[in-house]
Structures are given as C-alpha cells and as structure tokens.
Motif scaffolding. Structure first.
Motif, PDB file in Angstrom:
ATOM      1  N   SER B  37       0.826  -1.210   0.000  1.00 33.71           N
ATOM      2  CA  SER B  37       0.000   0.000   0.000  1.00 33.71           C
ATOM      3  C   SER B  37       0.858   1.257   0.000  1.00 33.71           C
ATOM      4  N   ALA B  38       0.256   2.323  -0.492  1.00 36.28           N
ATOM      5  CA  ALA B  38       0.850   3.653  -0.357  1.00 36.28           C
ATOM      6  C   ALA B  38       0.124   4.378   0.777  1.00 36.28           C
ATOM      7  N   THR B  39       0.834   5.236   1.499  1.00 38.88           N
ATOM      8  CA  THR B  39       0.201   6.011   2.560  1.00 38.88           C
ATOM      9  C   THR B  39       0.881   7.367   2.730  1.00 38.88           C
ATOM     10  N   THR B  40       0.077   8.307   3.239  1.00 41.69           N
ATOM     11  CA  THR B  40       0.646   9.635   3.536  1.00 41.69           C
ATOM     12  C   THR B  40       1.100   9.731   4.993  1.00 41.69           C
ATOM     13  N   GLY B  68      -5.459   8.322 -11.853  1.00 34.48           N
ATOM     14  CA  GLY B  68      -6.135   7.006 -11.822  1.00 34.48           C
ATOM     15  C   GLY B  68      -5.180   5.863 -11.549  1.00 34.48           C
ATOM     16  N   GLU B  69      -4.178   6.119 -10.711  1.00 31.16           N
ATOM     17  CA  GLU B  69      -3.143   5.103 -10.499  1.00 31.16           C
ATOM     18  C   GLU B  69      -3.380   4.211  -9.272  1.00 31.16           C
ATOM     19  N   PHE B  70      -4.553   4.342  -8.655  1.00 27.68           N
ATOM     20  CA  PHE B  70      -4.874   3.453  -7.517  1.00 27.68           C
ATOM     21  C   PHE B  70      -5.958   2.443  -7.893  1.00 27.68           C
ATOM     22  N   LEU B  71      -5.796   1.230  -7.405  1.00 31.91           N
ATOM     23  CA  LEU B  71      -6.888   0.253  -7.513  1.00 31.91           C
ATOM     24  C   LEU B  71      -7.990   0.622  -6.539  1.00 31.91           C
ATOM     25  N   LYS B  85      -1.827   0.628  -8.495  1.00 35.06           N
ATOM     26  CA  LYS B  85      -2.157  -0.330  -9.540  1.00 35.06           C
ATOM     27  C   LYS B  85      -0.895  -0.933 -10.174  1.00 35.06           C
ATOM     28  N   ARG B  86       0.105  -0.068 -10.389  1.00 35.99           N
ATOM     29  CA  ARG B  86       1.264  -0.521 -11.161  1.00 35.99           C
ATOM     30  C   ARG B  86       2.013  -1.669 -10.496  1.00 35.99           C
ATOM     31  N   SER B  93       2.218  -9.464 -14.323  1.00 37.00           N
ATOM     32  CA  SER B  93       2.856  -9.643 -15.632  1.00 37.00           C
ATOM     33  C   SER B  93       4.084 -10.527 -15.538  1.00 37.00           C
ATOM     34  N   GLN B  94       4.779 -10.425 -14.389  1.00 40.52           N
ATOM     35  CA  GLN B  94       5.972 -11.267 -14.190  1.00 40.52           C
ATOM     36  C   GLN B  94       5.591 -12.713 -13.870  1.00 40.52           C
TER      37      GLN B  94
END
Lengths: 193, 193
Positions: B37-40, B68-71, B85-86, B93-94
C-alpha cells in the motif's frame, strides 16, 4: 445437510490415471458419494449389484435410454454402459457431493445434461509420457496404443469445455490438486447461498 | 514463468482475522507476492519504504489519484491509504500471484478495476462471535464495537460480489481453505491457456 451437493466429473484420456486419482480421493473424502454406472454385462465374481454396478438387461437399458434417464451412455463392444441420472440427482439433493469418473466422450454428454457440474480434466505430462504408460502397463497391443494416442490428440481439443486441468505428473500432487478443487468449490459463494 | 499471475483479494469485516490468515498464507506460499500500500502517514520505527508501505506526501498521493493510479484508496482519519495499480500489475505480468488484504469497501473498488481477480470473503462464525472477538482483543471501545457490528451487518450484503466465502471458525481450517482456493484457481482452464 442443508446445501445441495456438487457434481465433480473427473475425466481425461485413457491411461492418464484418473481411476487411481478417484480411488485415492474416495479414501480421503468419506462425505463424497461415487456415481454408480448401469451395465448390460453380467456381474463378475465378487461384484455387488447397486454397489459396483446396476446390472440391467438390454430391454431395461433401452427403456431407460428412451425415457432419457441417463446422463450419458455408450456401447463398449457388445455391452452397454451408462450413468443413471436419478442416482446422481438423489445424492445431490441429499447434500452429498458426487464424484463421477468417466472418459471424455461421456463427460461431454454429462456436460449437456448437467452444465452446473465441475469438470476436471486429468492431463498426462505429455503424449510421450502417455505412450510410455500405456506400453508399460502391458494391457494393450501396439496397435491399440497407436489408436489411443491418436484419440488422445483429438481429446485434448475438449479441454476448453472443462473448468479445471490437472497434470498427472506426480500422483500425490495430482490428488492434492483435485482435493483442493473440491474444497474450493465448496467455498464458492454460489454454492453457499 | 509463462502464465500471467492471479490477483487474490482477501477481504471481510474488521476483526474477522483476515490479517492473520494473510500472514500464515505468505509463510506457506513463497511464490506469492503481497500487494504494498501507499500512505501519507509518516513511517513508524522499523518500517521500510517499498517493503511495508510506499510513503508519499499528500501532493504525490493526490496526483496519483488524479492519474487514476490506484486500484482503491481511502482516507483514515487524517491520512490517505491506497493500493497502487502498477505494483500489482507488474507482479502479475511477471507471472506472480498477488495477495491483497483489504477491507470490504476497498475490495469493492478493486472489483470495478480488476474484475478478473479472485475475491475471497472471510466471514466470522456469527455476529455474536465477532462481537466477542472485538471485545476480547481489547483494542476497541464499546461504542466503536457497536458501530463495527452495525457496519458488519451491512457488509454481509457485499458477499454476493465475492467468488468465495470462508468462515473463520478455526484459523487452521480457514487458512487451509484459502490455500486450496489458490491451488484450485491455478488449475483453472482459463488460467492455463
């Protein structure tokens, strides 16, 4: 039991080991019922009617075909074999999951009658490996092996009609995978509502 | 690896034990990757950027939302949390399967972005049992427990959007069931073509 049972169809090319996988699963899963086939061939020594097969004469078998009472049937040499629909449906209604081990042609017939079943394709590691297995079990002539391998190529085309594919490269792994599929399908939301 | 990975979303009401189930699965399945996850919020002692979280400032986080880069993302008190998302798509993909443990609101957002994921709902044995668990872990006030239970009732309504439901009445059983779901999904014909 409150939930309706699930039909698991275990199928694949001749010689792939699906019978052994089915036997090992049944010894692990005591709450699963095995579908019982009907046949016109006479009972062999030790076979019990209603446990090993339902033994019918040709007229009874034909009458059941005409009444649409089989999930699938086929002629093998001079004998008829079939899967009576009622036995499977009764067990499912009682909440038992049912295991049906059958060749690919039979599975495709069952699919048209009970598309809600879970169809599992047991795949040999390779056609070469299948050829080796058929040869080494020593039950088949070279000619019959060649015919089976040709059929095998065609049968692989049926894979797309199945839900799951399990490669039988290691018997223990293959049994574990089919066992996992059974556990997972029981957790499906659509089977719990 | 040639096949594309599968996204497994493990979700359920607060206090149901999904975090413990996820940890036990990760210790068994070394070939699975956990979504990060990303967080502030600022890093806590011992937390490593890119392993525990991606630590972002508010501007970076907002920019990712706008692109739009978050699921999924959500505000918790004054901090933002989201699933980039990435990172998930790169691992898939891997050829790695990815595990994402998330609350129900988050899972519903992920479902709209990646409907091909496998959505697993972890269910408490009963609302009474959930109340008992929330009380006995002693982290929550009576008021917050009452609010969570009310939310729980509403959350059960989301069950129909999931593929699987696993009741966490026994931790070992629940982990085995989710493990079986992962093994089974890897055997799906559609994941092998």
């Amino acid at each position: 039991m409150s939930r309706k049972g699930i039909l698991f169809v275990i199928s694949g090319p001749s010689g792939v080991g699906k019978g052994t996988i089915k036997d090992l699963l049944l010894s692990r899963l005591t709450d699963v019922r095995l579908s019982i086939s009907a046949t016109t061939r006479p009972p062999r020594e030790g076979e019990v009617a209603g446990r090993d097969y339902f033994f019918l004469d040709s007229q009874e078998f034909s009458a059941m075909i005409n009444r649409g009472e089989f999930l699938e049937y086929a002629q093998v040499y001079t004998n008829m074999y079939g899967t009576p629909k009622r036995y499977v449906q009764d067990k499912l209604s009682q909440g038992y999951d049912v295991l049906l081990e059958i060749d690919i042609q039979g599975a495709m017939q069952v699919k048209t009658k009970m598309p809600q079943g879970v169809f599992i394709f047991i795949e040999p590691p390779s056609i070469d490996e299948l050829a080796f297995r058929l040869s080494s079990r020593g039950k088949d002539s070279q000619e019959s092996i060649a015919a089976r391998l040709a059929a095998s190529h065609a049968e692989m085309e049926s894979l797309k009609y199945y839900d799951y594919v399990v490669v039988n490269d290691n018997l223990e792994d293959a049994v574990n995978k089919v066992h996992s599929i059974i556990i997972a399908e029981r957790c499906r939301v659509k089977n719990n509502c």
